[in-house]
Design a protein around this motif. Structure first.
Motif, PDB file in Angstrom:
ATOM      1  N   GLY A 506       0.812  -1.213   0.000  1.00 30.41           N
ATOM      2  CA  GLY A 506       0.000   0.000   0.000  1.00 30.41           C
ATOM      3  C   GLY A 506       0.841   1.256   0.000  1.00 30.41           C
ATOM      4  O   GLY A 506       0.515   2.249  -0.680  1.00 30.41           O
ATOM      5  N   ALA A 507       1.946   1.235   0.736  1.00 25.25           N
ATOM      6  CA  ALA A 507       2.810   2.414   0.827  1.00 25.25           C
ATOM      7  C   ALA A 507       3.387   2.800  -0.531  1.00 25.25           C
ATOM      8  O   ALA A 507       3.627   3.981  -0.805  1.00 25.25           O
ATOM      9  CB  ALA A 507       3.937   2.164   1.823  1.00 25.25           C
ATOM     10  N   LEU A 508       3.602   1.812  -1.397  1.00 24.47           N
ATOM     11  CA  LEU A 508       4.136   2.084  -2.733  1.00 24.47           C
ATOM     12  C   LEU A 508       3.139   2.822  -3.615  1.00 24.47           C
ATOM     13  O   LEU A 508       3.505   3.356  -4.667  1.00 24.47           O
ATOM     14  CB  LEU A 508       4.553   0.763  -3.399  1.00 24.47           C
ATOM     15  CG  LEU A 508       5.699  -0.001  -2.704  1.00 24.47           C
ATOM     16  CD1 LEU A 508       5.931  -1.352  -3.373  1.00 24.47           C
ATOM     17  CD2 LEU A 508       6.984   0.829  -2.709  1.00 24.47           C
ATOM     18  N   ARG A 509       1.885   2.860  -3.213  1.00 30.71           N
ATOM     19  CA  ARG A 509       0.841   3.562  -3.972  1.00 30.71           C
ATOM     20  C   ARG A 509       0.647   5.005  -3.495  1.00 30.71           C
ATOM     21  O   ARG A 509      -0.188   5.730  -4.020  1.00 30.71           O
ATOM     22  CB  ARG A 509      -0.498   2.814  -3.827  1.00 30.71           C
ATOM     23  CG  ARG A 509      -0.454   1.384  -4.307  1.00 30.71           C
ATOM     24  CD  ARG A 509      -1.625   0.571  -3.764  1.00 30.71           C
ATOM     25  NE  ARG A 509      -2.903   1.122  -4.145  1.00 30.71           N
ATOM     26  CZ  ARG A 509      -3.612   0.736  -5.202  1.00 30.71           C
ATOM     27  NH1 ARG A 509      -3.137  -0.224  -5.977  1.00 30.71           N
ATOM     28  NH2 ARG A 509      -4.767   1.278  -5.479  1.00 30.71           N
ATOM     29  N   LEU A 510       1.404   5.411  -2.500  1.00 30.85           N
ATOM     30  CA  LEU A 510       1.228   6.723  -1.863  1.00 30.85           C
ATOM     31  C   LEU A 510       1.546   7.862  -2.830  1.00 30.85           C
ATOM     32  O   LEU A 510       2.514   7.803  -3.588  1.00 30.85           O
ATOM     33  CB  LEU A 510       2.137   6.815  -0.635  1.00 30.85           C
ATOM     34  CG  LEU A 510       1.852   7.918   0.388  1.00 30.85           C
ATOM     35  CD1 LEU A 510       0.449   7.772   0.968  1.00 30.85           C
ATOM     36  CD2 LEU A 510       2.884   7.865   1.511  1.00 30.85           C
ATOM     37  N   LYS A 511       0.714   8.923  -2.799  1.00 30.39           N
ATOM     38  CA  LYS A 511       0.923  10.107  -3.635  1.00 30.39           C
ATOM     39  C   LYS A 511       1.065  11.346  -2.756  1.00 30.39           C
ATOM     40  O   LYS A 511       0.659  11.349  -1.601  1.00 30.39           O
ATOM     41  CB  LYS A 511      -0.254  10.297  -4.609  1.00 30.39           C
ATOM     42  CG  LYS A 511      -0.380   9.190  -5.648  1.00 30.39           C
ATOM     43  CD  LYS A 511      -1.550   9.457  -6.586  1.00 30.39           C
ATOM     44  CE  LYS A 511      -1.683   8.352  -7.625  1.00 30.39           C
ATOM     45  NZ  LYS A 511      -2.835   8.603  -8.544  1.00 30.39           N
ATOM     46  N   VAL A 512       1.640  12.388  -3.348  1.00 29.23           N
ATOM     47  CA  VAL A 512       1.859  13.648  -2.627  1.00 29.23           C
ATOM     48  C   VAL A 512       0.967  14.726  -3.223  1.00 29.23           C
ATOM     49  O   VAL A 512       0.808  14.809  -4.437  1.00 29.23           O
ATOM     50  CB  VAL A 512       3.337  14.092  -2.728  1.00 29.23           C
ATOM     51  CG1 VAL A 512       3.562  15.365  -1.921  1.00 29.23           C
ATOM     52  CG2 VAL A 512       4.253  12.988  -2.240  1.00 29.23           C
ATOM     53  N   ASP A 513       0.367  15.558  -2.360  1.00 27.95           N
ATOM     54  CA  ASP A 513      -0.479  16.658  -2.842  1.00 27.95           C
ATOM     55  C   ASP A 513      -0.398  17.818  -1.861  1.00 27.95           C
ATOM     56  O   ASP A 513      -0.656  17.645  -0.673  1.00 27.95           O
ATOM     57  CB  ASP A 513      -1.934  16.209  -2.976  1.00 27.95           C
ATOM     58  CG  ASP A 513      -2.755  17.171  -3.831  1.00 27.95           C
ATOM     59  OD1 ASP A 513      -2.314  18.333  -3.986  1.00 27.95           O
ATOM     60  OD2 ASP A 513      -3.801  16.768  -4.347  1.00 27.95           O
ATOM     61  N   THR A 514      -0.028  19.004  -2.360  1.00 31.82           N
ATOM     62  CA  THR A 514       0.059  20.190  -1.504  1.00 31.82           C
ATOM     63  C   THR A 514      -0.929  21.277  -1.925  1.00 31.82           C
ATOM     64  O   THR A 514      -0.829  22.418  -1.492  1.00 31.82           O
ATOM     65  CB  THR A 514       1.488  20.775  -1.540  1.00 31.82           C
ATOM     66  OG1 THR A 514       1.847  21.077  -2.903  1.00 31.82           O
ATOM     67  CG2 THR A 514       2.498  19.803  -0.966  1.00 31.82           C
ATOM     68  N   ASP A 515      -1.888  20.918  -2.796  1.00 26.62           N
ATOM     69  CA  ASP A 515      -2.883  21.892  -3.252  1.00 26.62           C
ATOM     70  C   ASP A 515      -3.803  22.290  -2.096  1.00 26.62           C
ATOM     71  O   ASP A 515      -4.447  21.433  -1.482  1.00 26.62           O
ATOM     72  CB  ASP A 515      -3.694  21.285  -4.402  1.00 26.62           C
ATOM     73  CG  ASP A 515      -4.810  22.209  -4.874  1.00 26.62           C
ATOM     74  OD1 ASP A 515      -4.720  23.423  -4.618  1.00 26.62           O
ATOM     75  OD2 ASP A 515      -5.759  21.700  -5.500  1.00 26.62           O
ATOM     76  N   ILE A 516      -3.874  23.577  -1.815  1.00 27.58           N
ATOM     77  CA  ILE A 516      -4.663  24.077  -0.685  1.00 27.58           C
ATOM     78  C   ILE A 516      -6.155  23.787  -0.864  1.00 27.58           C
ATOM     79  O   ILE A 516      -6.876  23.580   0.110  1.00 27.58           O
ATOM     80  CB  ILE A 516      -4.419  25.584  -0.484  1.00 27.58           C
ATOM     81  CG1 ILE A 516      -5.024  26.053   0.843  1.00 27.58           C
ATOM     82  CG2 ILE A 516      -4.960  26.384  -1.640  1.00 27.58           C
ATOM     83  CD1 ILE A 516      -4.715  27.499   1.164  1.00 27.58           C
ATOM     84  N   LEU A 517      -6.627  23.729  -2.119  1.00 30.67           N
ATOM     85  CA  LEU A 517      -8.064  23.540  -2.352  1.00 30.67           C
ATOM     86  C   LEU A 517      -8.529  22.148  -1.921  1.00 30.67           C
ATOM     87  O   LEU A 517      -9.692  21.983  -1.557  1.00 30.67           O
ATOM     88  CB  LEU A 517      -8.385  23.760  -3.836  1.00 30.67           C
ATOM     89  CG  LEU A 517      -9.868  23.899  -4.192  1.00 30.67           C
ATOM     90  CD1 LEU A 517     -10.497  25.075  -3.452  1.00 30.67           C
ATOM     91  CD2 LEU A 517     -10.053  24.061  -5.691  1.00 30.67           C
TER      92      LEU A 517
END
Length: 869
Positions: A506-517
């Protein structure tokens, strides 16, 4: 050292208590200075090359990617009433542009003249401004109804009104609004009499007031002028895709410099609320940021009391006594005030990640307080059998050392995130670590001193009819758990292995997102506003593609301008719908409009002229304003630099193929645009891509690298501290079993359930280490305390569980209960943060009372004094 400190404070216990109260009062005043900040500036490191380039471009072209945009509709848009109402809306907004000191001073003088002899009626104030319609509307919407209806207004009420007027005066004086674009205020280009001049789409009278069309003929003429310029479509007005009819007008507001924008957004929202007959949607980064800050304040006001209520219940369930509730509450309350107050005194602001500090400190603070107080009751008979203060000192010596060690490892885990490049995470790391130290210091000072002053007695629920101490249900369950961990340790670790394999996948599917919306829920009015208004006009935010000709006046070349146009066409083409670019704006639009104007407004001439001479002639005969005298007409400033060497393409992000445009999608968009430009842009030219989305991508990179660096560093520090504490190398890995399991499971859950790694969730691993190691240290140190040659490993584990296990259980309940309160948050990531931290705390608890005992039984490790190496 601990003995000496306890001797010192217990000699005169009242003095340390008064000292703590005095410090609390002083630091509490800092809370009043706390401000909130969700801007990109609060996150990005100022030395970052991308950020430096971003700020440099903003100085040249202005802040083009963080504007406020309104979508304005009316059930009968092309009527005199609708146009008049929209004009009033626009006039109210224009009050904040081009500050007129004489006019504003005259308004204040009229107000003072009307209120010089209180009491007065509000109607008297209103009559003074009967010829000033915009100010009358301001009074109606901004002055509270209870003041408008108060009869009469006393001095106190007048002062309240004056404060409102003064605040608005100062906001206008800041001249934060740079440009306002709308169909009613826009200018177009005329090519009559061999001259290129700008003219107002709606004419003005001798007083500079717009003459709003009233008859059908006048309205049709205005509509013709508006639609004549192809560049206005989806910029100044929106059309229905099926009928091609105009449905909405745009009001685009650009801001000057880097001044705080929350107050002006608040004023704009107040204006919008005064026009219920208009359907208005607002979008833009400043609008989102303002609501973000409002939600942070609401969350703090709502969640902190709820968390305190939850931990109060936990304290009562654990101790069932007045002192068992008040002492821990006072401890964590002081620690909270000290930390947040210190932030206020030092001028630091609460960010999207900083909002987690108050609940974190309350929960962590309860943990240390529970352990200290639990030790007091565990050694109750020892204390009763000797001098009370001596007995308290003896009981507190062991637990205080343990608490200090646990606090230090938590401090180390939190401070490790100071290695992050993200400014907000650095600040969170420092103040969370400092908050832990405050909590430990207060716990081992306030509780022993207060207990020394209070009568020595057990809570009634712990006493049987024969005055023997009861064994509680929790203690019985802990004994069963200890026996299970020892007897079935192989099965325990077989299950752990299976869970870890699933979690790693599952950890290999992790994504990053810093969009405030994405912090806002899908049905939140803010998100609905932003998407509705943004998508109607091609997007509510965007990035800049700077095309450099690399020679002065290179922008005036037809080849260069056609190259820019080719890029713009590619960006918005159907074949590139995955770029989600709704529209672009660039300097060629002005040249094309000039060419069209000089050819009798023939739409076929809305294109780049064939020769450079034509372009230079157009610019030579064009008349416009250049307020800052930098060689560019004001309307050109967002698109070309002063040397006419670079062109800025403003690309707005919309929702064509993707419902959500987060950091991962933005990275894809920017990479695809960069690759296209590398392959197709003529070699003589160069390009730069920057803007708010590009900075968010860089920010995501820092979040990931900071997460990995901080994680490795904190694990190393924790292991090192454990090794030094127990003077045995194998103790380090033993202590990390619990935390490593918890962290991997946490990332696995996030990956499998599609929970992004963002500003808030990025600190969960460090929190897991910082808090999880506390339980492990308490267990191992207590295990070592009881272990001797006459007691088997199984019996020692059982005894350890009986003493420290209860404190571990109730501190975990306090932590889990405290963080579950965050499920009531307005923000989606904060909700997920609360849920994930609660699951993390559950896992660390299981690790401490199940995995660690099983590991001791599996390895046969000896931590008693005789076997220390």
């Amino acid at each position: 050292m601990m003995n000496a400190y306890l001797n010192l404070i217990l000699k005169r216990p009242l003095i340390p208590i008064l000292g703590l109260i005095a410090i609390t009062i002083y630091l509490a005043m800092g809370i009043l200075k706390i401000q909130f900040d969700s801007s990109i500036e609060s996150f990005m490191p100022k030395h970052d090359s991308e950020y430096i380039e971003y700020t440099k471009i903003k100085k040249i072209y202005g802040d083009n990617d963080r504007f406020a945009q309104m979508s304005v509709a009316h059930k009968n848009l092309w009527s005199a009433d609708a146009l008049n109402t929209i004009n009033q809306l626009l006039v109210d907004i224009e009050e904040y542009k081009d500050f007129d000191r004489t006019k504003e001073d005259r308004r204040m003088e009229k107000f003072y003249a009307a209120t010089v002899h209180p009491p007065v009626k509000f109607e008297v104030i209103r009559v003074c401004f009967k010829d000033d319609a915009p100010f009358l509307r301001f009074l109606k919407r901004r002055i509270p109804e209870k003041l408008q209806t108060a009869e009469p207004l006393g001095l106190k009420e007048i002062q309240k009104i004056e404060k409102i007027l003064r605040a608005d005066y100062q906001l206008k004086e800041s001249e934060i609004v740079d440009t306002i674009l709308s169909p009613l205020s826009a200018k177009d280009i005329s090519g009559e009499n061999d001259a290129l001049e700008t003219y107002d789409l709606i004419e003005k009278d001798e007083n500079g007031q717009r003459i709003i069309p009233r008859t059908k003929e006048e309205i049709d003429a205005f509509r013709h002028r508006l639609t004549k310029n192809p560049a206005f479509k989806c910029r100044l007005y929106a059309v229905d895709a099926r009928t091609d009819k105009i449905t909405d007008f745009a009001v685009l507001i650009k801001f000057a410099g880097t001044l705080p924008r929350e107050e002006i957004i608040c004023a704009l929202m107040n204006i919008v609320s005064a026009y219920p007959e208009l359907e208005i949607f607002i979008s833009g980064v400043p609008y989102v940021a303002k609501n973000f800050n409002d939600y942070i304040k609401e969350d703090l006001l709502k969640n902190v009391p709820l968390i305190i209520l939850v931990v109060t219940i936990i304290f009562y369930l654990n101790f069932k006594s007045f002192r068992g509730v008040i002492l821990p509450l006072t401890t964590l309350g002081m620690a909270e005030i000290w930390t947040v107050g210190l932030m206020g005194h030092l001028g630091y602001k609460i960010t999207s990640i900083g909002i987690t500090l108050p609940p974190l400190l309350i929960s962590v603070g309860s943990s240390y307080a529970i352990h200290v107080l639990n030790q007091y009751y565990a050694d109750f008979d020892l204390i009763a059998a000797s001098d009370k203060r001596f007995g308290i000192k003896t009981a507190m010596t062991h637990i205080s050392v343990t608490v200090f060690l646990a606090g230090f490892t938590t401090f180390a885990a939190f401070i490790s995130l100071a290695t992050s490049h993200v400014s907000a995470i650095q600040e969170w790391a420092v103040f969370s670590a400092v908050g832990v130290l405050f909590t430990v210091f207060i716990s081992v000072t306030l509780i022993p001193c207060t207990l020394a002053l209070l009568p020595h007695k057990l809570p009634k629920f712990l006493i049987t009819k024969k005055n023997f101490r009861k064994i509680t249900i929790v203690e019985k369950l802990l004994i069963v758990t200890a026996r299970a961990a020892v007897a079935h340790y192989k099965i325990v670790y077989l299950l752990v292995g299976i869970i870890l394999m699933v979690s790693i996948a599952g950890a290999l599917r992790l994504k990053v997102d810093t969009d405030i919306l994405h912090y806002f829920k899908d049905d939140d009015p803010v998100k609905i506003n932003v998407r509705t208004a943004g998508d109607k006009f091609g997007g509510g935010w965007g990035f800049s593609v700077i095309i450099d000709s690399n020679i002065p006046d290179g922008v005036k070349s037809p080849d260069f301008l056609n190259a820019v146009e080719n890029i713009r066409t590619w960006l918005v083409s159907d074949q590139n719908a995955d770029l989600n670019i709704g529209r672009t704006d660039a300097f060629p639009d002005f040249i094309k409009r000039m060419h069209m104007a000089m050819n009798n407004d023939d739409p076929d001439f809305f294109k780049i002229p064939d020769t450079r001479m034509d372009i230079e002639d157009y610019l030579e005969i064009y008349s416009g304003d250049d307020k800052d005298s930098d060689g560019r007409f004001d309307e050109f400033e967002p698109f070309v630099n002063a040397r006419f060497q670079q062109n800025n393409i403003l690309a707005r992000l919309s929702h064509k193929t993707d419902d959500r445009i987060g950091t991962t999608k933005v990275t894809y968009i920017l990479n695809k645009v960069q690759e296209h430009l590398r392959q197709t842009l003529p070699k003589a030219y160069s390009f730069i891509i920057t803007g708010y989305p590009a900075i968010e991508v860089q920010l995501a990179h820092y979040v990931v690298t900071g997460q990995m660096t901080g994680l490795i560093l904190s694990l190393f520090i924790v292991a090192l501290v454990i090794i030094i504490l127990f003077k045995k190398f194998t103790a380090g890995p033993l202590a990390l079993i619990d935390m490593s399991f918890t962290i991997i499971v946490n990332f696995g859950i996030m990956g499998w359930f599609g929970i992004d790694l963002d500003m808030v969730t990025s600190v969960i691993a460090s929190i897991a280490i910082g808090i999880g190691v506390d339980d492990t240290i308490h267990f191992l140190n207590t295990y070592r305390h009881f272990k001797n040659k006459d007691i088997s490993i199984s019996d020692t584990i059982e005894k350890t569980m009986f003493v420290s296990g209860k404190a571990i259980i109730f501190t975990s309940l306090a932590l889990i209960g405290g963080f579950l309160v965050l499920l009531t948050s307005n923000f989606q990531p904060i909700i997920l943060f609360g849920l994930l931290i609660s699951l993390t705390m559950f896992n660390t608890t299981i690790g401490s009372i199940l995995l660690v005992p099983a590991a001791i039984r599996l390895t046969g490790i000896r931590l008693d004094q005789k076997h220390l190496q």
